[in-house]
Design a protein around this motif. Structure first.
Motif, PDB file in Angstrom:
ATOM      1  N   GLY A  95       0.804  -1.225   0.000  1.00 54.35           N
ATOM      2  CA  GLY A  95       0.000   0.000   0.000  1.00 54.35           C
ATOM      3  C   GLY A  95       0.830   1.266   0.000  1.00 54.35           C
ATOM      4  N   GLU A  96       0.104   2.369  -0.150  1.00 55.40           N
ATOM      5  CA  GLU A  96       0.718   3.685  -0.377  1.00 55.40           C
ATOM      6  C   GLU A  96       1.653   4.147   0.738  1.00 55.40           C
ATOM      7  OE1 GLU A  96      -0.868   8.187  -1.047  1.00 55.40           O
ATOM      8  OE2 GLU A  96      -2.052   6.550  -1.896  1.00 55.40           O
ATOM      9  N   ASN A  97       1.332   3.937   1.964  1.00 56.34           N
ATOM     10  CA  ASN A  97       2.138   4.437   3.081  1.00 56.34           C
ATOM     11  C   ASN A  97       3.076   3.384   3.669  1.00 56.34           C
ATOM     12  OD1 ASN A  97       1.007   7.040   2.987  1.00 56.34           O
ATOM     13  ND2 ASN A  97      -0.808   6.296   4.057  1.00 56.34           N
ATOM     14  N   ALA A  98       3.271   2.293   2.972  1.00 56.09           N
ATOM     15  CA  ALA A  98       4.089   1.199   3.502  1.00 56.09           C
ATOM     16  C   ALA A  98       5.561   1.601   3.549  1.00 56.09           C
ATOM     17  CB  ALA A  98       3.922  -0.046   2.638  1.00 56.09           C
ATOM     18  N   SER A  99       6.222   1.111   4.588  1.00 55.47           N
ATOM     19  CA  SER A  99       7.665   1.349   4.727  1.00 55.47           C
ATOM     20  C   SER A  99       8.284   0.113   5.361  1.00 55.47           C
ATOM     21  CB  SER A  99       7.943   2.590   5.574  1.00 55.47           C
ATOM     22  OG  SER A  99       7.485   2.408   6.895  1.00 55.47           O
ATOM     23  N   VAL A 100       9.606   0.071   5.307  1.00 56.25           N
ATOM     24  CA  VAL A 100      10.338  -1.043   5.879  1.00 56.25           C
ATOM     25  C   VAL A 100      11.607  -0.495   6.524  1.00 56.25           C
ATOM     26  CG1 VAL A 100      11.605  -1.572   3.754  1.00 56.25           C
ATOM     27  CG2 VAL A 100      11.224  -3.371   5.416  1.00 56.25           C
ATOM     28  N   LEU A 101      12.068  -1.171   7.552  1.00 53.99           N
ATOM     29  CA  LEU A 101      13.322  -0.807   8.191  1.00 53.99           C
ATOM     30  C   LEU A 101      14.438  -1.469   7.388  1.00 53.99           C
ATOM     31  CD1 LEU A 101      13.913   0.921  10.633  1.00 53.99           C
ATOM     32  CD2 LEU A 101      14.001  -1.142  12.018  1.00 53.99           C
ATOM     33  N   TRP A 102      15.360  -0.651   6.872  1.00 52.67           N
ATOM     34  CA  TRP A 102      16.414  -1.140   5.979  1.00 52.67           C
ATOM     35  C   TRP A 102      17.764  -0.992   6.664  1.00 52.67           C
ATOM     36  CZ3 TRP A 102      15.141  -3.293   1.378  1.00 52.67           C
ATOM     37  CH2 TRP A 102      16.187  -3.641   0.521  1.00 52.67           C
ATOM     38  N   THR A 103      18.567  -2.037   6.620  1.00 52.51           N
ATOM     39  CA  THR A 103      19.915  -1.976   7.187  1.00 52.51           C
ATOM     40  C   THR A 103      20.845  -1.350   6.155  1.00 52.51           C
ATOM     41  OG1 THR A 103      19.476  -3.963   8.472  1.00 52.51           O
ATOM     42  CG2 THR A 103      21.785  -3.310   8.224  1.00 52.51           C
ATOM     43  N   THR A 104      21.509  -0.270   6.547  1.00 50.68           N
ATOM     44  CA  THR A 104      22.393   0.458   5.633  1.00 50.68           C
ATOM     45  C   THR A 104      23.792  -0.163   5.627  1.00 50.68           C
ATOM     46  OG1 THR A 104      23.102   2.003   7.338  1.00 50.68           O
ATOM     47  CG2 THR A 104      21.121   2.597   6.071  1.00 50.68           C
ATOM     48  N   THR A 105      24.640   0.390   4.800  1.00 51.44           N
ATOM     49  CA  THR A 105      26.014  -0.112   4.654  1.00 51.44           C
ATOM     50  C   THR A 105      26.752  -0.159   5.979  1.00 51.44           C
ATOM     51  OG1 THR A 105      26.103   0.734   2.392  1.00 51.44           O
ATOM     52  CG2 THR A 105      28.211   0.280   3.456  1.00 51.44           C
ATOM     53  N   ASN A 106      26.563   0.866   6.804  1.00 51.48           N
ATOM     54  CA  ASN A 106      27.281   0.926   8.088  1.00 51.48           C
ATOM     55  C   ASN A 106      26.473   0.299   9.234  1.00 51.48           C
ATOM     56  OD1 ASN A 106      25.380   2.903   8.251  1.00 51.48           O
ATOM     57  ND2 ASN A 106      26.775   4.523   8.890  1.00 51.48           N
ATOM     58  N   ASP A 107      25.519  -0.572   8.886  1.00 54.97           N
ATOM     59  CA  ASP A 107      24.730  -1.339   9.860  1.00 54.97           C
ATOM     60  C   ASP A 107      23.836  -0.489  10.764  1.00 54.97           C
ATOM     61  OD1 ASP A 107      25.471  -3.887   9.015  1.00 54.97           O
ATOM     62  OD2 ASP A 107      27.318  -3.831  10.200  1.00 54.97           O
ATOM     63  N   THR A 108      23.393   0.649  10.276  1.00 55.30           N
ATOM     64  CA  THR A 108      22.358   1.395  10.984  1.00 55.30           C
ATOM     65  C   THR A 108      21.043   1.126  10.253  1.00 55.30           C
ATOM     66  OG1 THR A 108      22.719   3.392   9.665  1.00 55.30           O
ATOM     67  CG2 THR A 108      23.967   3.204  11.720  1.00 55.30           C
ATOM     68  N   ASP A 109      19.951   1.422  10.900  1.00 49.69           N
ATOM     69  CA  ASP A 109      18.645   1.184  10.295  1.00 49.69           C
ATOM     70  C   ASP A 109      18.050   2.490   9.788  1.00 49.69           C
ATOM     71  OD1 ASP A 109      18.730  -1.537  10.821  1.00 49.69           O
ATOM     72  OD2 ASP A 109      17.849  -1.297  12.811  1.00 49.69           O
ATOM     73  N   ALA A 110      17.431   2.407   8.604  1.00 45.32           N
ATOM     74  CA  ALA A 110      16.746   3.559   8.021  1.00 45.32           C
ATOM     75  C   ALA A 110      15.377   3.094   7.553  1.00 45.32           C
ATOM     76  CB  ALA A 110      17.548   4.114   6.852  1.00 45.32           C
ATOM     77  N   THR A 111      14.367   3.888   7.816  1.00 46.59           N
ATOM     78  CA  THR A 111      13.028   3.578   7.344  1.00 46.59           C
ATOM     79  C   THR A 111      12.915   4.072   5.907  1.00 46.59           C
ATOM     80  OG1 THR A 111      12.138   3.783   9.567  1.00 46.59           O
ATOM     81  CG2 THR A 111      10.566   3.911   7.748  1.00 46.59           C
ATOM     82  N   VAL A 112      12.525   3.164   4.988  1.00 50.31           N
ATOM     83  CA  VAL A 112      12.428   3.528   3.572  1.00 50.31           C
ATOM     84  C   VAL A 112      11.088   3.080   3.011  1.00 50.31           C
ATOM     85  CG1 VAL A 112      14.923   3.477   3.143  1.00 50.31           C
ATOM     86  CG2 VAL A 112      13.574   1.399   2.822  1.00 50.31           C
ATOM     87  N   THR A 113      10.664   3.800   1.991  1.00 50.38           N
ATOM     88  CA  THR A 113       9.451   3.463   1.248  1.00 50.38           C
ATOM     89  C   THR A 113       9.865   2.942  -0.124  1.00 50.38           C
ATOM     90  OG1 THR A 113       9.283   5.644   0.254  1.00 50.38           O
ATOM     91  CG2 THR A 113       8.194   5.327   2.406  1.00 50.38           C
ATOM     92  N   ALA A 114       8.881   2.482  -0.886  1.00 48.83           N
ATOM     93  CA  ALA A 114       9.161   2.040  -2.254  1.00 48.83           C
ATOM     94  C   ALA A 114       9.752   3.193  -3.068  1.00 48.83           C
ATOM     95  CB  ALA A 114       7.889   1.504  -2.908  1.00 48.83           C
ATOM     96  N   ASP A 115       9.226   4.408  -2.869  1.00 54.00           N
ATOM     97  CA  ASP A 115       9.774   5.564  -3.594  1.00 54.00           C
ATOM     98  C   ASP A 115      11.214   5.854  -3.189  1.00 54.00           C
ATOM     99  OD1 ASP A 115       7.566   5.981  -5.202  1.00 54.00           O
ATOM    100  OD2 ASP A 115       6.679   7.510  -3.885  1.00 54.00           O
ATOM    101  N   ASP A 116      11.536   5.680  -1.904  1.00 55.18           N
ATOM    102  CA  ASP A 116      12.930   5.844  -1.479  1.00 55.18           C
ATOM    103  C   ASP A 116      13.831   4.863  -2.221  1.00 55.18           C
ATOM    104  OD1 ASP A 116      12.565   7.924   0.422  1.00 55.18           O
ATOM    105  OD2 ASP A 116      11.978   6.454   1.961  1.00 55.18           O
ATOM    106  N   LEU A 117      13.395   3.629  -2.299  1.00 57.20           N
ATOM    107  CA  LEU A 117      14.213   2.613  -2.970  1.00 57.20           C
ATOM    108  C   LEU A 117      14.333   2.897  -4.463  1.00 57.20           C
ATOM    109  CD1 LEU A 117      12.954  -0.544  -1.051  1.00 57.20           C
ATOM    110  CD2 LEU A 117      15.101   0.712  -0.715  1.00 57.20           C
TER     111      LEU A 117
END
Length: 158
Positions: A95-117
């Protein structure tokens, strides 16, 4: 490998061994060919080809380096690309407002949406374009170099 030469220094045989046992044998180099005059000096055309391959490897390596987006670094190797594409599909279905917690290169977490990706992919595409432009410019310089000292000065300028 070694080259066996005749009295005119023409290569008459190439042997798979590292041991030179005759004055008519010489160390083999990749530019040595059967029937050609032996030389241990790297020909300019060979050096140009070698430089262009080096530039390609540099470009290809830079293309898969982590990419910065919104202050975070995101991996972009083959495994990361598969994960990003899969996450885009999953988030679109969620859905439109969906997001996921993504592990970044330096092992921190960032909340991203499909548009972010998608924007991460777009940033990689823009970087890739810059790298390919720089590669083409460097390749052109390598192809027109007049000697090895000119080749040594050529670099991928990004």
């Amino acid at each position: 490998m070694i080259c066996v030469v005749n009295e005119s220094n023409v290569i008459v045989n190439i042997i798979k061994t590292d041991t030179i046992i005759s004055p008519m044998e010489r160390k083999w180099y990749p530019w040595n060919e059967l029937g050609h005059v032996y030389t241990n000096a790297r020909p300019l055309e060979y050096a140009k080809t070698f430089k262009i391959e080096e530039l390609k490897r540099q470009r290809d390596s830079l293309e898969v380096q982590p990419i910065e987006y919104k202050g975070n670094l995101f991996d972009y190797d083959a495994k990361a690309r598969d994960r990003i594409n899969g996450a885009i599909v999953a988030l679109d279905l969620a859905g439109e407002n969906a997001s996921v917690l993504w592990t970044t290169t330096n092992d921190t977490d960032a909340t991203v949406t499909a548009d972010d990706l998608r924007n991460i992919i777009a940033a990689v595409a823009a970087r890739s374009n810059i790298l390919h432009i720089a590669y083409r410019k460097a390749r052109e310089q390598a192809q027109t170099a007049n000697d090895e000292s000119e080749l040594e000065q050529i670099a991928l300028s990004v």
